[in-house]
Design a protein around this motif. Structure first.
Motif, PDB file in Angstrom:
ATOM      1  N   TRP A  89       2.203   7.138 -61.605  1.00  0.00           N
ATOM      2  CA  TRP A  89       1.377   7.042 -62.815  1.00  0.00           C
ATOM      3  C   TRP A  89       0.899   8.421 -63.287  1.00  0.00           C
ATOM      4  O   TRP A  89      -0.052   8.525 -64.050  1.00  0.00           O
ATOM      5  N   SER A 109      -7.292  15.626 -54.494  1.00  0.00           N
ATOM      6  CA  SER A 109      -6.680  14.311 -54.719  1.00  0.00           C
ATOM      7  C   SER A 109      -7.708  13.368 -55.319  1.00  0.00           C
ATOM      8  O   SER A 109      -8.923  13.601 -55.233  1.00  0.00           O
ATOM      9  N   GLY A 110      -7.192  12.280 -55.875  1.00  0.00           N
ATOM     10  CA  GLY A 110      -8.068  11.257 -56.424  1.00  0.00           C
ATOM     11  C   GLY A 110      -8.939  10.626 -55.345  1.00  0.00           C
ATOM     12  O   GLY A 110     -10.113  10.322 -55.581  1.00  0.00           O
ATOM     13  N   SER A 111      -8.366  10.420 -54.159  1.00  0.00           N
ATOM     14  CA  SER A 111      -9.154   9.850 -53.059  1.00  0.00           C
ATOM     15  C   SER A 111     -10.338  10.747 -52.741  1.00  0.00           C
ATOM     16  O   SER A 111     -11.472  10.272 -52.577  1.00  0.00           O
ATOM     17  N   ASN A 123     -13.032  10.504 -55.391  1.00  0.00           N
ATOM     18  CA  ASN A 123     -13.871   9.310 -55.261  1.00  0.00           C
ATOM     19  C   ASN A 123     -14.767   9.393 -54.033  1.00  0.00           C
ATOM     20  O   ASN A 123     -15.932   8.982 -54.063  1.00  0.00           O
ATOM     21  N   PHE A 137      -8.165  -0.088 -56.940  1.00  0.00           N
ATOM     22  CA  PHE A 137      -7.617   0.932 -56.038  1.00  0.00           C
ATOM     23  C   PHE A 137      -8.312   2.253 -56.316  1.00  0.00           C
ATOM     24  O   PHE A 137      -8.308   2.745 -57.442  1.00  0.00           O
ATOM     25  N   HIS A 138      -8.896   2.813 -55.263  1.00  0.00           N
ATOM     26  CA  HIS A 138      -9.624   4.073 -55.428  1.00  0.00           C
ATOM     27  C   HIS A 138      -9.159   5.135 -54.446  1.00  0.00           C
ATOM     28  O   HIS A 138      -9.791   6.183 -54.352  1.00  0.00           O
ATOM     29  N   GLY A 139      -8.088   4.855 -53.702  1.00  0.00           N
ATOM     30  CA  GLY A 139      -7.568   5.843 -52.792  1.00  0.00           C
ATOM     31  C   GLY A 139      -7.616   5.372 -51.358  1.00  0.00           C
ATOM     32  O   GLY A 139      -7.924   4.205 -51.068  1.00  0.00           O
ATOM     33  N   GLU A 171     -12.021   1.224 -62.210  1.00  0.00           N
ATOM     34  CA  GLU A 171     -10.987   1.803 -63.069  1.00  0.00           C
ATOM     35  C   GLU A 171     -11.109   1.103 -64.428  1.00  0.00           C
ATOM     36  O   GLU A 171     -11.262  -0.127 -64.467  1.00  0.00           O
ATOM     37  N   ASP A 197     -13.515   5.494 -62.500  1.00  0.00           N
ATOM     38  CA  ASP A 197     -12.355   6.089 -61.835  1.00  0.00           C
ATOM     39  C   ASP A 197     -11.247   6.193 -62.881  1.00  0.00           C
ATOM     40  O   ASP A 197     -10.529   5.227 -63.144  1.00  0.00           O
ATOM     41  N   VAL A 200      -8.656   8.108 -62.675  1.00  0.00           N
ATOM     42  CA  VAL A 200      -7.528   8.789 -62.042  1.00  0.00           C
ATOM     43  C   VAL A 200      -6.200   8.414 -62.720  1.00  0.00           C
ATOM     44  O   VAL A 200      -5.337   9.271 -62.921  1.00  0.00           O
ATOM     45  N   ILE A 201      -6.062   7.147 -63.109  1.00  0.00           N
ATOM     46  CA  ILE A 201      -4.853   6.745 -63.850  1.00  0.00           C
ATOM     47  C   ILE A 201      -5.072   6.827 -65.366  1.00  0.00           C
ATOM     48  O   ILE A 201      -4.214   7.290 -66.108  1.00  0.00           O
ATOM     49  N   LYS A 223      -4.222  12.980 -61.294  1.00  0.00           N
ATOM     50  CA  LYS A 223      -2.897  12.565 -61.790  1.00  0.00           C
ATOM     51  C   LYS A 223      -2.457  13.327 -63.059  1.00  0.00           C
ATOM     52  O   LYS A 223      -1.978  14.438 -62.949  1.00  0.00           O
TER      53      LYS A 223
HETATM   54  C1  LIG Z   1      -7.279   4.628 -59.863  1.00  0.00           C
HETATM   55  C2  LIG Z   1      -6.961   5.495 -58.686  1.00  0.00           C
HETATM   56  N1  LIG Z   1      -7.945   6.138 -58.059  1.00  0.00           N
HETATM   57  C3  LIG Z   1      -7.701   6.939 -57.006  1.00  0.00           C
HETATM   58  C4  LIG Z   1      -6.436   7.127 -56.527  1.00  0.00           C
HETATM   59  C5  LIG Z   1      -6.192   8.008 -55.360  1.00  0.00           C
HETATM   60  O1  LIG Z   1      -5.593   9.200 -55.745  1.00  0.00           O
HETATM   61  P1  LIG Z   1      -4.798  10.080 -54.677  1.00  0.00           P
HETATM   62  O2  LIG Z   1      -3.555   9.322 -54.306  1.00  0.00           O
HETATM   63  O3  LIG Z   1      -4.530  11.352 -55.428  1.00  0.00           O
HETATM   64  O4  LIG Z   1      -5.686  10.286 -53.519  1.00  0.00           O
HETATM   65  C6  LIG Z   1      -5.363   6.494 -57.162  1.00  0.00           C
HETATM   66  C7  LIG Z   1      -3.983   6.678 -56.703  1.00  0.00           C
HETATM   67  O5  LIG Z   1      -3.065   6.019 -57.117  1.00  0.00           O
HETATM   68  C8  LIG Z   1      -5.637   5.647 -58.261  1.00  0.00           C
HETATM   69  O6  LIG Z   1      -4.653   4.985 -58.879  1.00  0.00           O
END
Ligand SMILES: Cc1ncc(COP(=O)(O)O)c(C=O)c1O
Length: 455
Positions: free
Chosen positions: A57, A116-118, A121, A150-152, A224, A257, A259-260, A286
């Motif tokens: 994504w 990273s997104g994780s 968060n 999904f937040h990581g 999200e 969130d 991230v996407i 992302k």
């Molecule tokens: C909405 C959302 N938040 C957080 C994450 C985590 O990001 P990362 O994989 O960079 O740790 C993702 C990963 O797909 C995501 O879709």
């Protein structure tokens, strides 16, 4: 897999994959991608695939944007690394922080960087915990998230994630992470329930949970704008407005969130704009670097920053930070990515090609296998069902979504099965002709899937 020293064999021998059935991988081997070209990727055998997931994504600008390669190269040669500890910073990181704060969908004061997104968060939650300690109410620390969100995958991020497979045998979620109903009318709505009634019910559920747990123990709600990995779930109209009214009543912070959704995916720069979210804290990653460099950011409001700053002064420092926070190469690539998104008006482009994609998907929605078509902008999914009339799902053991994903590959199309939902989130730069090509290949995939199921 051919040859004992082939790339595939060495992958099986040495490489532990993410989100993969590892024994199946030993048997079947990897799909090796060697090159990128616009919205297409090319495997080690030279076969081209239309990458309708933009990688994970994230590859907003496609797989061959030379301006990003140039930005990385120039920054590598000028200053390849510096950090943000002890008052120091790479110069380019300042430009990115200013840019993100100024373009945020709600008034923000500071940007904090992670890899990273994780981690973004995870950091957002730690900021909230630190804030509530600073405010003299350390017990206000529970976090509410949604099932299928999904937040990581770090300990805290995975605890917020509402997908059982991310918890099982990790001893997660950690205590203090609560989950409420997914805002998916098709699956979680009651018979005959309207969008408005569904949104009311979900907001009431959150309020009931806050009251049951005690408002003085609940710190934040994370969401999200459109759920991605949970199956591309677009919330019912009015959902976030109603939820935020509850959060405000109980002094619970809103973490978006993005991230996407951030940087154009939903047809606005931010998913928060598309859905009327006014976040106190926003996380993004992302498309921030189009996936070309690992970088993510947490944006926080002045009210939150001010108390965190005071507290850091009390303790002689803010005890948080990653070696890679504010990495100069990531910052340079992210700045160039945002410049390109703005210069080429990719948000406007999403508004043009997004409806073409959605219209085409709705046509495919007539297929007997398709129970629901959902999406917004350039993020969409088709949900495959056993019974179109009732929406009855397939037995998960049949892995019908996985079958469709595999058959798409034979059509030279990369999509992703999220359960039996087939997700489509192409690079934002996808052309109208490529959207048509995507739809044609997906249509053939549905036929092939139906044929296989019938056989
Ligand atoms: C909405 C959302 N938040 C957080 C994450 C985590 O990001 P990362 O994989 O960079 O740790 C993702 C990963 O797909 C995501 O879709």
């Amino acid at each position: 897999m051919d040859g004992s020293n082939s790339l595939a064999m060495r992958d099986v021998e040495y490489h532990l994959h993410s989100q993969t059935d590892l024994r199946a991988h030993e048997r079947d081997g990897p799909q090796i991608i060697s090159r990128g070209d616009g919205c297409w990727v090319i495997d080690d055998g030279g076969r081209r695939y239309l990458e309708a997931m933009a990688g994970l994504w994230n590859t907003a600008l496609g797989f061959s944007e030379s301006r990003l390669a140039d930005a990385a190269d120039a920054q590598m040669r000028k200053l390849p690394y510096y950090h943000t500890f002890y008052h120091k910073t790479p110069d380019v990181c300042i430009d990115l922080a200013e840019k993100l704060v100024k373009m945020a969908p709600a008034p923000m004061s500071k940007a904090y960087f992670t890899n990273s997104g994780s981690e973004a968060n995870d950091s957002a939650v730690k900021l909230v915990w630190y804030l509530n300690h600073a405010r003299g109410r350390p017990e206000k620390r529970k976090i509410i998230a949604r099932r299928r969100g999904f937040h990581g995958v770090t300990g805290v991020a995975a605890s917020m994630t509402g997908i059982p497979r991310m918890h099982v045998d990790f001893g997660l979620p950690l205590p203090g992470f609560l989950h409420v109903t997914c805002p998916h009318l098709y699956r979680d709505g009651r018979p005959g329930e309207s969008e408005a009634a569904f949104a009311d019910r979900l907001a009431a559920e959150i309020e009931d949970l806050i009251l049951a747990e005690g408002p003085d123990t609940v710190a934040a709600f994370i969401a999200e704008p459109v759920m991605g990995a949970g199956g591309v779930v677009v919330p019912p109209a009015g959902y976030f407005e109603k939820v935020q009214a509850v959060l405000r009543r109980h002094d619970v912070l809103m973490i978006a969130d993005e991230v996407i959704c951030g940087f154009g995916r939903t047809g606005n720069m931010w998913g928060s704009e598309t859905f009327g979210i006014e976040p106190d804290i926003l996380t993004c990653s992302k498309a921030l670097s189009s996936g070309y460099f690992p970088i993510a950011a947490v944006l926080l409001s002045e009210a939150i920053y001010a108390e965190i700053a005071d507290n850091s002064a009390r303790h002689g420092g803010f005890g948080h930070g990653f070696t890679g926070s504010g990495h100069p190469v990531g910052s340079a690539v992210a700045l160039e990515t945002i410049r390109i998104i703005e210069e080429r008006d990719l948000v406007g482009h999403v508004r043009e090609v997004g409806p073409r994609l959605m219209d085409g998907l709705r046509e495919l929605g007539a297929h007997p296998l398709v129970g629901e078509v959902r999406g917004v902008g350039l993020i969409a999914a088709l949900e495959l069902v056993a019974d179109k009339a009732t929406g009855a799902p397939f037995d998960p053991k049949l892995k019908v979504g996985g079958l469709a994903q595999d058959l798409a590959l034979e059509e030279g199309l990369i999509v992703r099965a999220l359960g039996d939902s087939v997700a489509v989130t192409p690079p934002l730069v996808i052309s109208a002709e490529e959207v048509d090509e995507l739809l044609a290949r997906l249509g053939r995939t549905l036929e092939a899937t139906a044929a296989r199921l019938g056989a």
